[in-house]
Design a protein around this motif. Structure first.
Motif: not given
Length: 507
Positions: A359-361, A433-436, A460-462, A464-467
């Motif tokens: 979330l980059w908080l 774990a990822e119902p979407h 989006h996990h991938e 957000a993770f990479k960024t």
């Protein structure tokens, strides 16, 4: 006759209490605790803390009465309360323990010491744990901690002489949340406060619950039972760290003796070693705040200033707070924490990591929210960990937790998620774990429409993770961050590993 004051703060016990033992040996004592409105209204305080505090104060008062004294409760600002007592009765000395608390307590202690000096009143503070005031070098800390833990536990005084009968000092009742100006408690603490409960938690852990502590501490399914659960007792001082360390060592000796006569599960030895290691870790982190009180609200490494502050998204923060992020393991942990005021360390780290990276908080607001939720909130551990899990120290490994991987590792059958996120009860393990990832047909089949019954992932996990990974490593690799990291390590770093080992990516 002037009063000797034993000033209780977060040291609510009569055993291993140097201040009480010293004052009691010298004569009559006024045992005092002061409710401080500025602390009660602080952004890191919650009604659950008041309830646990009151239970601990009641326990302390019962014990002091058995020793011939009582606990006097006051409410007000310090040192104003001391000044009033001094005007009316005279104060000959103030005894207490060194406290490493939040910024408000740091400023209060400075005011009290300044007032005592100006008033000509000795104010003697004793070490209460393994945290060293005015530590000259981090190189010395471990040896000092070990030496303190070897010292005998200070016995409870046989008696604590009260003030003379003609000195009548009124005491207020235990403060209610209404009187404190707090909102109604959302929950009751999952653990009872007070010395009696603390001793029982420690005993049951060392003699039964702690057998598989090392292997079960990481999963929220097993940690609640297998962890010691003495953390709030340490935070409020119902137990001392030294008592816990020595009780663990005594249990280890007992098991080694039993091993000569019968079979002893070897898991005990591993778990007790981990337990003592965590107690040292407890003091290691509080030492950081002792040495640098501004860690509560400033990046320990200023090279990371401005990294997240201007990109704070309130909607993301609120979704994280309310446990509707669309990531079941994150939401389950937050809901469990909100219901019970405790969750195990790995899940705490995941919650903070998700807020900071996905979330980059900026860490400050999530840290305050978690402080209000944690019954065992300990400022020295809390803010250092929040900065560490946000990657802004420059000396710790970057760990960006994958919620799906944590679910697979720590909740493989989905029991924890299904308990706390019942919207997903009918979702098969494959998608839990990822119902979407379910198709619309599958969502209808399993009774969980994403976006209606359970939210879609807010990021989006991938992506957000990479960024986050790119941005945090770019900031970390700057010349100023590296230069500051060496300073941070010299002041705060553990000496068990080299700095190069500590900064290796373990994400």
């Amino acid at each position: 006759m002037a009063l000797q004051i034993v000033w209780f703060r977060r040291d609510l016990r009569t055993t291993d209490h140097a201040a009480l033992a010293t004052a009691a040996a010298r004569g009559p004592c006024l045992c005092l605790f002061v409710y401080e409105p500025e602390q009660l209204q602080a952004p890191d305080f919650d009604p659950i803390h008041l309830e646990f505090l009151n239970q601990s104060l009641a326990s302390l008062d019962r014990r002091l009465q058995q020793l011939g004294n009582r606990l006097v409760l006051k409410i007000g600002r310090l040192p104003d309360i001391f000044a009033e007592l001094h005007r009316e009765f005279g104060i000959s000395a103030i005894y207490g323990h060194e406290e490493t608390g939040n910024w408000l307590s740091y400023q209060r202690d400075r005011r009290v010491r300044a007032w005592a000096r100006a008033s000509g009143i000795p104010c003697r503070e004793f070490p209460g744990n393994g945290v060293v005031r005015r530590l000259a070098s981090r190189d010395d800390w471990s040896a000092i901690w070990k030496q303190r833990m070897r010292q005998p536990v200070i016995p409870e005084p046989a008696t604590v002489p009260p003030p003379p009968p003609h000195i009548r000092i009124p005491s207020i009742p235990l403060l209610t949340w209404q009187q404190a100006g707090l909102s109604a408690p959302r929950i009751s603490p999952s653990q009872a406060g007070g010395r009696e409960a603390a001793v029982e938690y420690l005993h049951s852990f060392l003699h039964s619950r702690g057998l598989h502590y090392r292997s079960e501490m990481s999963s929220p399914l097993t940690a609640a039972e297998s962890c010691s659960r003495i953390s709030p007792c340490l935070s409020f001082g119902c137990l001392s760290v030294r008592e816990a360390v020595q009780a663990g060592r005594q249990r280890l000796l007992q098991l080694r003796h039993e091993q000569q006569l019968t079979h002893v599960d070897p898991a005990w030895f591993q778990s007790l070693a981990s337990f003592e290691s965590r107690l040292a870790w407890h003091c290691h982190f509080i030492q950081k705040l002792e040495d640098e009180p501004t860690i509560e609200f400033r990046n320990v490494n200023p090279a990371f200033d401005g990294l997240r502050e201007n990109e704070f998204r309130q909607d993301h923060f609120e979704a994280w707070q309310q446990a509707v992020t669309g990531y079941p393991m994150v939401d389950a942990c937050m809901r469990s924490l909100r219901a019970g005021a405790w969750i195990n360390f790995r899940m705490r780290a995941m919650l903070m990591s998700f807020a900071a990276y996905h979330l980059w908080l900026h860490w400050r607001q999530p840290a305050l929210h978690l402080a209000r939720l944690f019954l065992d909130y300990e400022p020295g551990i809390h803010y250092c960990q929040c900065q560490m899990q946000s990657g802004v120290t420059g000396i710790n490994a970057i760990r960006i937790y994958s919620p799906a991987r944590q679910a697979a590792d720590q909740d493989p059958n989905g029991d924890f998620i299904r308990k706390w996120v019942p919207e997903l009860e009918g979702v098969p393990d494959e998608y839990l774990a990822e119902p979407h990832r379910m198709s619309r047909l599958q969502q209808d089949l399993f009774g969980c429409r994403i976006g209606r019954d359970y939210p879609a992932p807010i990021v989006h996990h991938e992506t957000a993770f990479k960024t986050a990974q790119q941005r945090i490593f770019a900031a970390r690799d700057s010349a100023i961050a590296r230069c500051n990291a060496h300073k941070v390590y010299e002041k705060h770093g553990s000496r068990k590993r080299t700095m190069e080992q500590r900064t290796r990516n373990e994400g």
